[in-house]
Design a protein around this motif. Structure first.
Motif, PDB file in Angstrom:
ATOM      1  N   ALA A  82      -8.761 -11.808  -1.901  1.00  0.00           N
ATOM      2  CA  ALA A  82      -9.465 -10.679  -2.525  1.00  0.00           C
ATOM      3  C   ALA A  82     -10.710 -11.141  -3.273  1.00  0.00           C
ATOM      4  O   ALA A  82     -11.786 -10.524  -3.154  1.00  0.00           O
ATOM      5  CB  ALA A  82      -8.508  -9.954  -3.478  1.00  0.00           C
ATOM      6  N   VAL A  83     -10.575 -12.230  -4.039  1.00  0.00           N
ATOM      7  CA  VAL A  83     -11.722 -12.711  -4.818  1.00  0.00           C
ATOM      8  C   VAL A  83     -12.837 -13.181  -3.900  1.00  0.00           C
ATOM      9  O   VAL A  83     -14.035 -12.881  -4.108  1.00  0.00           O
ATOM     10  CB  VAL A  83     -11.277 -13.838  -5.763  1.00  0.00           C
ATOM     11  N   PHE A  84     -12.484 -13.956  -2.838  1.00  0.00           N
ATOM     12  CA  PHE A  84     -13.506 -14.465  -1.902  1.00  0.00           C
ATOM     13  C   PHE A  84     -14.215 -13.313  -1.202  1.00  0.00           C
ATOM     14  O   PHE A  84     -15.439 -13.326  -1.030  1.00  0.00           O
ATOM     15  CB  PHE A  84     -12.849 -15.381  -0.868  1.00  0.00           C
ATOM     16  N   THR A  85     -13.445 -12.279  -0.802  1.00  0.00           N
ATOM     17  CA  THR A  85     -14.050 -11.160  -0.073  1.00  0.00           C
ATOM     18  C   THR A  85     -14.995 -10.362  -0.961  1.00  0.00           C
ATOM     19  O   THR A  85     -16.085  -9.976  -0.541  1.00  0.00           O
ATOM     20  CB  THR A  85     -12.947 -10.246   0.480  1.00  0.00           C
ATOM     21  N   TRP A  86     -14.615 -10.125  -2.223  1.00  0.00           N
ATOM     22  CA  TRP A  86     -15.421  -9.284  -3.102  1.00  0.00           C
ATOM     23  C   TRP A  86     -16.601 -10.033  -3.736  1.00  0.00           C
ATOM     24  O   TRP A  86     -17.619  -9.418  -4.026  1.00  0.00           O
ATOM     25  CB  TRP A  86     -14.558  -8.692  -4.202  1.00  0.00           C
ATOM     26  N   THR A  87     -16.465 -11.329  -3.946  1.00  0.00           N
ATOM     27  CA  THR A  87     -17.513 -12.053  -4.684  1.00  0.00           C
ATOM     28  C   THR A  87     -18.393 -12.929  -3.804  1.00  0.00           C
ATOM     29  O   THR A  87     -19.542 -13.205  -4.158  1.00  0.00           O
ATOM     30  CB  THR A  87     -16.873 -12.938  -5.767  1.00  0.00           C
ATOM     31  N   VAL A  88     -17.855 -13.410  -2.679  1.00  0.00           N
ATOM     32  CA  VAL A  88     -18.624 -14.337  -1.838  1.00  0.00           C
ATOM     33  C   VAL A  88     -19.077 -13.672  -0.553  1.00  0.00           C
ATOM     34  O   VAL A  88     -20.274 -13.613  -0.237  1.00  0.00           O
ATOM     35  CB  VAL A  88     -17.806 -15.606  -1.532  1.00  0.00           C
ATOM     36  N   LEU A  89     -18.116 -13.171   0.212  1.00  0.00           N
ATOM     37  CA  LEU A  89     -18.468 -12.612   1.519  1.00  0.00           C
ATOM     38  C   LEU A  89     -19.204 -11.275   1.392  1.00  0.00           C
ATOM     39  O   LEU A  89     -20.194 -11.029   2.078  1.00  0.00           O
ATOM     40  CB  LEU A  89     -17.206 -12.450   2.360  1.00  0.00           C
ATOM     41  N   LYS A  90     -18.711 -10.410   0.544  1.00  0.00           N
ATOM     42  CA  LYS A  90     -19.309  -9.110   0.257  1.00  0.00           C
ATOM     43  C   LYS A  90     -19.593  -8.297   1.520  1.00  0.00           C
ATOM     44  O   LYS A  90     -20.737  -7.909   1.776  1.00  0.00           O
ATOM     45  CB  LYS A  90     -20.592  -9.273  -0.548  1.00  0.00           C
ATOM     46  N   PRO A  91     -18.574  -8.015   2.342  1.00  0.00           N
ATOM     47  CA  PRO A  91     -18.794  -7.160   3.505  1.00  0.00           C
ATOM     48  C   PRO A  91     -18.829  -5.691   3.081  1.00  0.00           C
ATOM     49  O   PRO A  91     -18.930  -5.377   1.891  1.00  0.00           O
ATOM     50  CB  PRO A  91     -17.577  -7.467   4.375  1.00  0.00           C
ATOM     51  N   LYS A  92     -18.685  -4.788   4.049  1.00  0.00           N
ATOM     52  CA  LYS A  92     -18.640  -3.377   3.721  1.00  0.00           C
ATOM     53  C   LYS A  92     -17.427  -3.089   2.827  1.00  0.00           C
ATOM     54  O   LYS A  92     -16.432  -3.799   2.857  1.00  0.00           O
ATOM     55  CB  LYS A  92     -18.564  -2.540   4.996  1.00  0.00           C
ATOM     56  N   ARG A  93     -17.533  -1.996   2.067  1.00  0.00           N
ATOM     57  CA  ARG A  93     -16.511  -1.719   1.054  1.00  0.00           C
ATOM     58  C   ARG A  93     -15.125  -1.539   1.678  1.00  0.00           C
ATOM     59  O   ARG A  93     -14.132  -2.043   1.135  1.00  0.00           O
ATOM     60  CB  ARG A  93     -16.911  -0.467   0.261  1.00  0.00           C
ATOM     61  N   TRP A  94     -15.035  -0.833   2.813  1.00  0.00           N
ATOM     62  CA  TRP A  94     -13.724  -0.610   3.399  1.00  0.00           C
ATOM     63  C   TRP A  94     -13.096  -1.909   3.879  1.00  0.00           C
ATOM     64  O   TRP A  94     -11.877  -2.076   3.847  1.00  0.00           O
ATOM     65  CB  TRP A  94     -13.803   0.407   4.536  1.00  0.00           C
ATOM     66  N   ILE A  95     -13.944  -2.890   4.307  1.00  0.00           N
ATOM     67  CA  ILE A  95     -13.421  -4.199   4.725  1.00  0.00           C
ATOM     68  C   ILE A  95     -12.880  -4.952   3.503  1.00  0.00           C
ATOM     69  O   ILE A  95     -11.851  -5.628   3.570  1.00  0.00           O
ATOM     70  CB  ILE A  95     -14.511  -5.016   5.439  1.00  0.00           C
ATOM     71  N   ARG A  96     -13.589  -4.823   2.377  1.00  0.00           N
ATOM     72  CA  ARG A  96     -13.095  -5.466   1.147  1.00  0.00           C
ATOM     73  C   ARG A  96     -11.701  -4.949   0.783  1.00  0.00           C
ATOM     74  O   ARG A  96     -10.819  -5.717   0.396  1.00  0.00           O
ATOM     75  CB  ARG A  96     -14.072  -5.202   0.000  1.00  0.00           C
ATOM     76  N   TRP A  97     -11.531  -3.613   0.906  1.00  0.00           N
ATOM     77  CA  TRP A  97     -10.232  -3.043   0.559  1.00  0.00           C
ATOM     78  C   TRP A  97      -9.143  -3.460   1.556  1.00  0.00           C
ATOM     79  O   TRP A  97      -7.985  -3.646   1.168  1.00  0.00           O
ATOM     80  CB  TRP A  97     -10.334  -1.529   0.498  1.00  0.00           C
ATOM     81  N   VAL A  98      -9.495  -3.631   2.808  1.00  0.00           N
ATOM     82  CA  VAL A  98      -8.514  -4.095   3.792  1.00  0.00           C
ATOM     83  C   VAL A  98      -8.025  -5.490   3.424  1.00  0.00           C
ATOM     84  O   VAL A  98      -6.814  -5.776   3.459  1.00  0.00           O
ATOM     85  CB  VAL A  98      -9.128  -4.075   5.211  1.00  0.00           C
ATOM     86  N   TYR A  99      -8.970  -6.380   3.056  1.00  0.00           N
ATOM     87  CA  TYR A  99      -8.570  -7.742   2.688  1.00  0.00           C
ATOM     88  C   TYR A  99      -7.894  -7.802   1.310  1.00  0.00           C
ATOM     89  O   TYR A  99      -7.325  -8.830   0.941  1.00  0.00           O
ATOM     90  CB  TYR A  99      -9.790  -8.670   2.709  1.00  0.00           C
ATOM     91  N   SER A 100      -7.971  -6.698   0.565  1.00  0.00           N
ATOM     92  CA  SER A 100      -7.297  -6.653  -0.741  1.00  0.00           C
ATOM     93  C   SER A 100      -5.868  -6.109  -0.649  1.00  0.00           C
ATOM     94  O   SER A 100      -5.147  -6.105  -1.653  1.00  0.00           O
ATOM     95  CB  SER A 100      -8.112  -5.773  -1.712  1.00  0.00           C
ATOM     96  N   ILE A 101      -5.481  -5.647   0.554  1.00  0.00           N
ATOM     97  CA  ILE A 101      -4.134  -5.084   0.719  1.00  0.00           C
ATOM     98  C   ILE A 101      -3.021  -6.070   0.321  1.00  0.00           C
ATOM     99  O   ILE A 101      -2.063  -5.684  -0.372  1.00  0.00           O
ATOM    100  CB  ILE A 101      -3.938  -4.579   2.159  1.00  0.00           C
ATOM    101  N   PRO A 102      -3.087  -7.370   0.729  1.00  0.00           N
ATOM    102  CA  PRO A 102      -2.023  -8.300   0.307  1.00  0.00           C
ATOM    103  C   PRO A 102      -1.863  -8.377  -1.208  1.00  0.00           C
ATOM    104  O   PRO A 102      -0.742  -8.359  -1.724  1.00  0.00           O
ATOM    105  CB  PRO A 102      -2.466  -9.636   0.898  1.00  0.00           C
TER     106      PRO A 102
END
Length: 229
Positions: A60-80
């Motif tokens: 979750a941290v890597f997706t939101w702070t480093v990769l920064k894709p589209k918002r819905w993709i961030r939420w998908v990777y935050s599901i775990p």
């Protein structure tokens, strides 16, 4: 390495570790006894879950702070991570509900004043008695050597065991104890629960046995005939 692959790899790694939290404990032999049996499996489950939680936080941290894709993709990777947080909230909520749903402790009510004064137990007059005793089916008869009786004999457990050690087997219900003995005892009237023992009207309570010897049926009969004369 392409940064876009890192969340994918982390997701697969999380799925593997999360699944192993349920599979790995089953492969471990349970240890312990009673209530603690299998606690080692619980420890293994928590370790794998802790690993899966750490991976979900990284994802979750890597997706939101480093990769920064589209918002819905961030939420998908935050599901775990959300799944772990929901599990923790459910456990905390269950514990809180269990504590809050307990009925309140009732207020202490001091006992009221006694309505009646217990009567003092009368002192017993212990005497020495010499006599013969016979027990059997619905029989616990004691005859004194001066011709009194039959009295219904009772004793404490230890003295009763002493009397029963002289028990002689007989056909059907004819077995019993026939002894001569000297005892310390006190007498009382038969209560209403002993109406079936009529005409016996007295009960003798053995306090201690001073001496005892076994009698045959013939000896008992002869002594009984003699003292009743």
């Amino acid at each position: 390495m392409n940064q876009a692959r890192i969340p994918v790899i982390a997701t697969f790694l999380w799925v593997f570790v999360f699944a192993m939290a349920f599979v790995a404990p089953r492969l471990i032999e349970a240890t312990g006894d009673g209530f603690t049996r299998g606690m080692n499996r619980l420890g293994a489950f928590l370790l794998w879950q802790l690993g899966a939680f750490a991976i979900s936080v990284f994802l979750a941290v890597f997706t939101w702070t480093v990769l920064k894709p589209k918002r819905w993709i961030r939420w998908v990777y935050s599901i775990p991570l959300l799944l772990h947080l929901c599990s923790v909230l459910l456990i905390v909520g269950f514990i809180a509900y269990s504590n809050m749903s307990k009925p309140p402790a009732s207020a202490y009510v001091p006992p009221g004043a006694p309505t009646a004064v217990a009567e003092p137990v009368p002192e017993r007059e212990f005497k020495s008695y010499s006599g013969i005793f016979k027990s059997g089916f619905e029989m616990s008869h004691f005859y004194t050597m001066d011709g009194q009786g039959p009295w219904w004999l009772e004793s404490n457990d230890s003295d009763w065991q002493t009397l029963q050690s002289y028990y002689v087997e007989g056909p059907g219900r004819s077995g019993g104890v026939t002894v001569a003995l000297q005892i310390e005892a006190y007498v009382s009237e038969i209560g209403p629960g002993f109406n079936h023992l009529a005409p016996i009207g007295t009960k003798i309570h053995v306090v201690s046995i001073n001496s005892i010897r076994s009698l045959s049926e013939d000896e008992f009969g002869q002594l009984l005939e003699a003292i009743q004369k």
